[in-house]
Design an enzyme around this catalytic site. Structure first.
Site, PDB file in Angstrom:
ATOM      1  N   VAL A   1      -3.075  26.679 106.393  1.00  0.00           N
ATOM      2  CA  VAL A   1      -4.329  26.735 107.139  1.00  0.00           C
ATOM      3  C   VAL A   1      -4.029  27.209 108.560  1.00  0.00           C
ATOM      4  O   VAL A   1      -2.983  26.891 109.128  1.00  0.00           O
ATOM      5  CB  VAL A   1      -5.045  25.372 107.164  1.00  0.00           C
ATOM      6  CG1 VAL A   1      -5.458  24.937 105.775  1.00  0.00           C
ATOM      7  CG2 VAL A   1      -4.174  24.300 107.810  1.00  0.00           C
ATOM      8  N   LYS A   2      -4.939  27.991 109.108  1.00  0.00           N
ATOM      9  CA  LYS A   2      -4.793  28.519 110.466  1.00  0.00           C
ATOM     10  C   LYS A   2      -5.770  27.779 111.369  1.00  0.00           C
ATOM     11  O   LYS A   2      -6.977  28.011 111.319  1.00  0.00           O
ATOM     12  CB  LYS A   2      -5.060  30.020 110.485  1.00  0.00           C
ATOM     13  CG  LYS A   2      -4.794  30.686 111.829  1.00  0.00           C
ATOM     14  CD  LYS A   2      -5.069  32.173 111.735  1.00  0.00           C
ATOM     15  CE  LYS A   2      -4.632  32.898 112.996  1.00  0.00           C
ATOM     16  NZ  LYS A   2      -5.236  32.350 114.216  1.00  0.00           N
TER      17      LYS A   2
END
Length: 225
Positions: free
Chosen positions: A26-27
């Protein structure tokens, strides 16, 4: 390793890559940061190479639990009362004087979402495959106190799971997904095997004032990783 470290960057792609040799992270939307645990203490470096330790003193304090010789790559984030990662709060903290930053840290403590290990007490590990660096990172963080704000980024090798994250976590402050080839070394710039998909929604904003030295725009989420 020499200060400052040059950071790895991801290239934008229209969709996530497929295959068995990819890991998906996840960013989160925060402030890109290299955490250096030296023999003398902790220094925090922005993507631009600036020393930002004074603005993130709570994370520097937490970093003292890491063994000397550790260098991590990650993102400093602020989580609001409703559990959302706030890019605006991270901006406010990064642009604050040391005095105001300490006050903000009491109101909203920061978290450090680590997504790579550049150096371990045994030495520089940037040439090792991502899969080995990830395993070493998880082992390292497992030794920290239970209430540490230093956490490993969520990652999966299942593309469908990554796509579910992408479609469901936007409202929580996740701005996309970064794909990393599991066999790849840590390589500075955009020449490495890091790819990203991110939400296309953007917002234009005008900064009308700030306290303390202005942070570099490239130190924030957006296009940093």
């Amino acid at each position: 390793m020499d200060w400052p470290a040059s950071v790895a960057l991801a290239r934008s792609v229209p969709e996530l890559p497929t295959g068995t040799d990819w890991s998906y992270e996840v960013k989160v939307n925060g402030h890109r940061m290299i955490m250096w645990r030296t023999g003398d203490g902790v220094r925090l470096q922005a993507r631009s190479g600036r020393d930002v330790t004074a603005a993130w003193g709570d994370l520097a304090l937490a970093g003292h639990h890491l063994p000397a010789g550790t260098v991590l790559d990650g993102e400093a984030v602020i989580i609001t009362e409703d559990g959302r990662i706030s890019f605006e709060a991270a901006q406010a903290r990064a642009a604050s004087s040391s005095v105001r930053a300490r006050r903000l840290a009491v109101q909203r403590p920061a978290h450090y979402i680590a997504f790579d290990a550049l150096q371990l007490p045994s030495g520089d590990v940037r040439a090792r495959p991502y899969s080995e660096r990830r395993a070493a990172l998880l082992n390292l963080l497992a030794e920290l106190p239970a209430n540490t704000p230093i956490q490993a980024v969520s990652a999966t090798t299942d593309r469908d799971t990554a796509l579910t994250w992408y479609t469901t976590l936007h409202d929580q402050g996740v701005e996309g997904i970064v794909a990393k080839r599991t066999t790849s070394p840590y390589r500075a710039g955009r020449a490495g095997a890091w790819l990203k998909i991110r939400y296309a929604e953007t917002m234009d904003a005008e900064v009308v004032g700030y306290t303390g030295p202005p942070p570099a725009a490239e130190d924030f989420g957006g296009e940093v990783a």
